[in-house]
Motif scaffolding. Structure first.
Motif, short mmCIF file in Angstrom:
data_model
loop_
_atom_site.label_atom_id
_atom_site.label_comp_id
_atom_site.label_asym_id
_atom_site.label_seq_id
_atom_site.Cartn_x
_atom_site.Cartn_y
_atom_site.Cartn_z
N LYS A 8 9.45 -13.89 40.53
CA LYS A 8 10.39 -14.19 39.45
C LYS A 8 10.73 -15.68 39.45
O LYS A 8 11.23 -16.20 40.45
N THR A 12 15.12 -16.93 35.26
CA THR A 12 14.79 -15.67 34.59
C THR A 12 15.83 -14.61 34.95
O THR A 12 16.16 -14.43 36.13
N CYS A 14 17.14 -10.65 35.28
CA CYS A 14 16.50 -9.39 35.69
C CYS A 14 16.76 -8.28 34.67
O CYS A 14 17.35 -7.24 34.99
N ARG A 22 17.96 -17.76 28.19
CA ARG A 22 17.15 -17.65 29.41
C ARG A 22 15.92 -16.77 29.18
O ARG A 22 15.91 -15.93 28.29
N ALA A 23 14.91 -16.99 30.02
CA ALA A 23 13.76 -16.10 30.01
C ALA A 23 14.18 -14.76 30.58
O ALA A 23 15.13 -14.67 31.36
N SER A 24 13.47 -13.70 30.19
CA SER A 24 13.72 -12.37 30.74
C SER A 24 12.44 -11.86 31.38
O SER A 24 11.38 -12.49 31.30
N ASP A 27 9.10 -11.79 29.55
CA ASP A 27 8.28 -12.99 29.42
C ASP A 27 7.15 -13.01 30.46
O ASP A 27 6.17 -13.74 30.29
N TRP A 28 7.29 -12.23 31.53
CA TRP A 28 6.32 -12.27 32.63
C TRP A 28 5.59 -10.95 32.86
O TRP A 28 4.44 -10.96 33.29
N ALA A 42 19.79 -14.87 38.27
CA ALA A 42 18.98 -15.80 37.48
C ALA A 42 18.64 -17.06 38.25
O ALA A 42 17.54 -17.61 38.10
N GLU A 45 14.94 -17.10 43.05
CA GLU A 45 13.51 -17.00 42.74
C GLU A 45 12.85 -16.02 43.70
O GLU A 45 13.43 -15.65 44.70
N GLY A 174 6.04 -16.57 38.03
CA GLY A 174 5.60 -15.92 36.80
C GLY A 174 4.41 -15.00 36.97
O GLY A 174 4.11 -14.21 36.07
#
Length: 196
Positions: A8, A12, A14, A22-24, A27-28, A42, A45, A174
């Motif tokens: 992660k 990002t 969760c 923010r990315a979620s 996205d991955w 968030a 990592e 990612g």
């Protein structure tokens, strides 16, 4: 049953639902029907496991299962052995006392990717990397532990859950990969013994 390992990225959240800023996970992770087994905030990592099996999700996330989760934390300051011993014994965080864990100082990890954005460098305040192995994983636990000991966490990376680690899996931020269902990653014999 599906089990997916994701590295992660920083920033990002969760959850799979979209977020304004923010990315979620969406996205991955493109596999439908999987959910995180545990969480990473968030600003943290590293390794996150996702599954479509509710029983497996509970086995990964429940503290009573004693599944070891290993973290690398860059902390502000230079904790001495007494501070590390205090973290190992358990820290009173007000709402609970952490269980005993394993803690040691490590050098700056060569295998770690650069963070984007990078940690703000302050020449007057040194930083130290420590490795913690815990079997709880309550909300922001590692960050709260190091802050309570007087050494706030600047960067936090979960590098392993059980015997699965992001480096053996070859995961960059990612990246995600399917974990075979017959993998021995959660057996007690396979748990990391790196903190002797």
């Amino acid at each position: 049953m599906r089990l997916i390992a994701l590295n992660k990225p920083f920033g990002t959240i969760c959850q799979f639902s979209p977020h304004e800023t923010r990315a979620s996970l969406a996205d991955w992770v493109k596999t439908p029907g999987v959910y995180p087994a545990g969480r990473l905030d968030a600003d943290s990592e590293g390794l996150l496991l996702l599954t479509d099996d509710g029983a497996l999700q509970a086995r990964i996330a429940e503290p009573r299962r004693k599944l070891v989760k290993r973290y690398w934390a860059q902390v502000e300051g230079e904790p001495d052995r007494a501070a590390l011993d205090a973290l190992e014994r358990g820290v009173d965080l007000g709402d609970f006392v952490t269980q005993p864990c394993r803690v040691k100082r490590i050098g700056e990890p060569d295998a770690l990717w650069p963070r984007d954005p990078p940690i703000r460098h302050r020449a007057s305040i040194p930083t130290t990397w420590i490795e913690l192995a815990i079997s709880e994983g309550k909300n922001r636990q590692v960050r709260r532990m190091t802050a309570a000991a007087g050494f706030p966490t600047l960067r936090l990376v979960r590098v392993a859950i059980g015997a699965l680690d992001i480096f053996t899996l070859g995961l960059q931020p990612g990246d995600c990969v399917n974990v075979p269902p017959d993998s021995p990653w959660q057996s007690r014999e396979a748990m990391p013994r790196a903190l002797k």
